[in-house]
Design a protein around this motif. Structure first.
Motif, short mmCIF file in Angstrom:
data_model
loop_
_atom_site.label_atom_id
_atom_site.label_comp_id
_atom_site.label_asym_id
_atom_site.label_seq_id
_atom_site.Cartn_x
_atom_site.Cartn_y
_atom_site.Cartn_z
N ASP A 278 0.83 -1.21 0.00
CA ASP A 278 0.00 0.00 0.00
C ASP A 278 0.87 1.26 0.00
N ASP A 279 1.97 1.23 0.75
CA ASP A 279 2.87 2.39 0.79
C ASP A 279 3.47 2.66 -0.59
N ASP A 282 0.81 4.19 -2.80
CA ASP A 282 0.58 5.59 -2.43
C ASP A 282 1.73 6.47 -2.87
N LEU A 291 -2.59 12.03 -7.12
CA LEU A 291 -3.21 11.55 -5.90
C LEU A 291 -4.50 12.32 -5.66
N ARG A 338 -7.92 9.09 4.44
CA ARG A 338 -6.53 9.53 4.46
C ARG A 338 -6.15 10.12 5.81
N GLN A 341 -5.51 7.24 7.97
CA GLN A 341 -4.21 6.67 7.62
C GLN A 341 -3.07 7.42 8.30
N ILE A 411 4.75 9.77 3.26
CA ILE A 411 3.40 9.70 2.71
C ILE A 411 2.43 10.53 3.55
N LEU A 415 0.16 13.53 2.16
CA LEU A 415 -1.29 13.45 2.25
C LEU A 415 -1.86 14.68 2.93
#
Length: 458
Positions: A278-279, A282, A291, A338, A341, A411, A415
């Motif tokens: 997932d990282d 992203d 994004l 997000r 996250q 990340i 984000l």
């Protein structure tokens, strides 16, 4: 073949304004009238490159006639009016050879490109994919006739070469030219097929754009690759994790305790790999510049409670307490998934870097039209010289702490920025670290300095 070096000055129409005897002799041998225009094809290609990119260009090229071929190192320096200065040095001379004419290559763009473009011999845009242009904020009409560099910022490769320039000099196809779309800042890769005139001379390129080459990702990860990575790894990893957790949680008196421990390790490793997948996905989306985040009203208090529940088992395993977070609704503008996250990443880091018996504290407040969420630990802290580095890709604050890919904070900050906010850190060595996530308040009436925090003060 004339030996030594040459110098010349050309105007915007490639007429020779001035030249030494060496250049004049070479140009004459190429059927250029003395005092007339430039007749050396290889030099002409470099001149077009320099003019098109508006930067000095230097390359080793071959200049030959019926008698001999010479390898010349030629530097072309353009000015703002289209004139260029030439300087050449002969590196090697060898007997001439009869060269087969260059075949005319079809004018079809490379296969599987996301969108296509065409440029002429002067590196001016002659055609552009209209739909793709609009998607990247480009006016497809306004760029016609403009230099190719109006569309893209071209990058030099790790070996110091630029595939597009090399292809122009040698009149051939190219691939793997890293670039950034000027309008959208998206990282892409360019490839093209050369277009030749009837005599085999360079007449431009018909090219394609490949999305997903992330500028900070030099190992060739692409959007398509990452999509396959996620699809092909997530399903088997989910199965492995589910089966391992089933074994470790089953009440099977006949199961050797060692095997239950193995199952727990397998599930943990599977979750780590899933998080890494997932990282990477992203990170690739961030670097590619596409994004997407929502801008909804998000209750930060609710997000913290959900995040704390998700990492509760991790905290218990390390003997770390997350202090109760008491507060009412605090609405920020962002993307719920997000924001969660980011919060889970910050809470997880605080747990990992806290000593056994440590306490992780959470505080939220309105300030300057923002909602600021602060997560603090009682760990060893972060030295001042490392506080910027920990937000870089693949950087970790303390390599002695197991796990982690070094992508989480990178990340998380990107984000936060994508949602119009920020992520910062305050810390001193030996005194823990406090990370603050700031997001725009969802309501313009948010109190300017109202604090809401956990019941137990630090």
């Amino acid at each position: 073949m004339t030996r030594g070096a040459f110098n010349a000055l050309l105007d915007a129409d490639d007429s020779v304004l001035s030249a030494d005897a060496r250049f004049a002799d070479l140009n004459d041998r190429a059927s250029g009238p003395r005092g007339g225009g430039l007749a050396l094809a290889a030099v002409s290609a470099l001149v077009r490159i320099a003019r098109g990119l508006r930067v000095p260009v230097a390359r080793t090229i071959t200049i030959g006639d019926d008698e001999a071929d010479g390898d010349w190192y030629v530097r072309v320096v353009p000015d703002g009016d289209g004139a260029v200065a030439l300087a050449g040095t002969l590196l090697r001379e060898r007997p001439g050879a009869t060269l087969a004419p260059t075949a005319i290559i079809a004018n079809e763009p490379p296969a599987d490109a996301s969108w296509s473009w065409e440029i002429d011999a002067g590196l001016r845009v002659t055609r552009l994919d209209v739909v793709a242009a609009a998607r990247h904020g480009i006016d497809p009409v306004a760029v016609l006739g403009q230099p190719f560099t109006t569309l893209f910022v071209l990058e030099v490769g790790g070996d110091g070469a630029m595939p597009l320039l090399e292809a122009m000099s040698n009149v051939r196809d190219f691939a793997g030219q890293a670039a950034t779309v000027r309008a959208s800042r998206a990282r892409v890769s360019l490839a093209a097929r050369v277009r030749c005139d009837a005599a085999g001379g360079f007449a431009g390129f018909v090219g394609g754009v490949y999305t997903g080459v992330a500028a900070g990702i030099r190992d060739g990860l692409t959007a398509a690759f990452n999509a396959r990575l996620r699809r092909t790894l997530r399903e088997p990893l989910d199965t492995i994790i589910a089966q391992a957790e089933s074994i470790s949680g089953a009440d099977q008196g006949g199961l050797d305790p060692h095997y239950r421990d193995y199952a727990i390790d397998i599930a943990s490793a599977g979750r780590h790999l899933l998080g890494l997948v997932d990282d990477l996905v992203d990170m690739e989306a961030i670097e590619r510049g596409d994004l997407a985040v929502a801008r909804d009203a998000v209750d930060l208090v609710g997000v913290v409670r959900e995040g704390a529940a998700l990492v509760a088992a991790r905290a218990a395993a390390r003997g770390v307490t997350i202090a109760p977070f008491a507060g009412d609704t605090m609405a920020a503008c962002g993307d719920y998934r997000r924001v969660l996250q980011i919060v889970v990443n910050l809470l997880g880091n605080a747990i990992d870097y806290s000593p056994a018996g440590g306490v992780v504290r959470v505080r939220a407040r309105y300030r300057d039209a923002e909602v600021r969420l602060q997560i603090s630990d009682q760990g060893r802290g972060i030295a001042a010289h490392d506080q910027a580095r920990i937000f870089e890709k693949f950087a970790r604050g303390d390599d002695s702490v197991p796990g982690g890919s070094g992508l989480g904070l990178y990340i998380a900050r990107r984000l936060a920025q994508a949602m119009g906010g920020s992520l910062t850190v305050e810390s001193e060595s030996g005194q823990g670290a406090s990370f603050t996530l700031a997001l725009p308040a969802a309501s313009a009436q948010a109190p300017g300095e109202q604090d809401q925090q956990q019941s137990e003060d630090r």
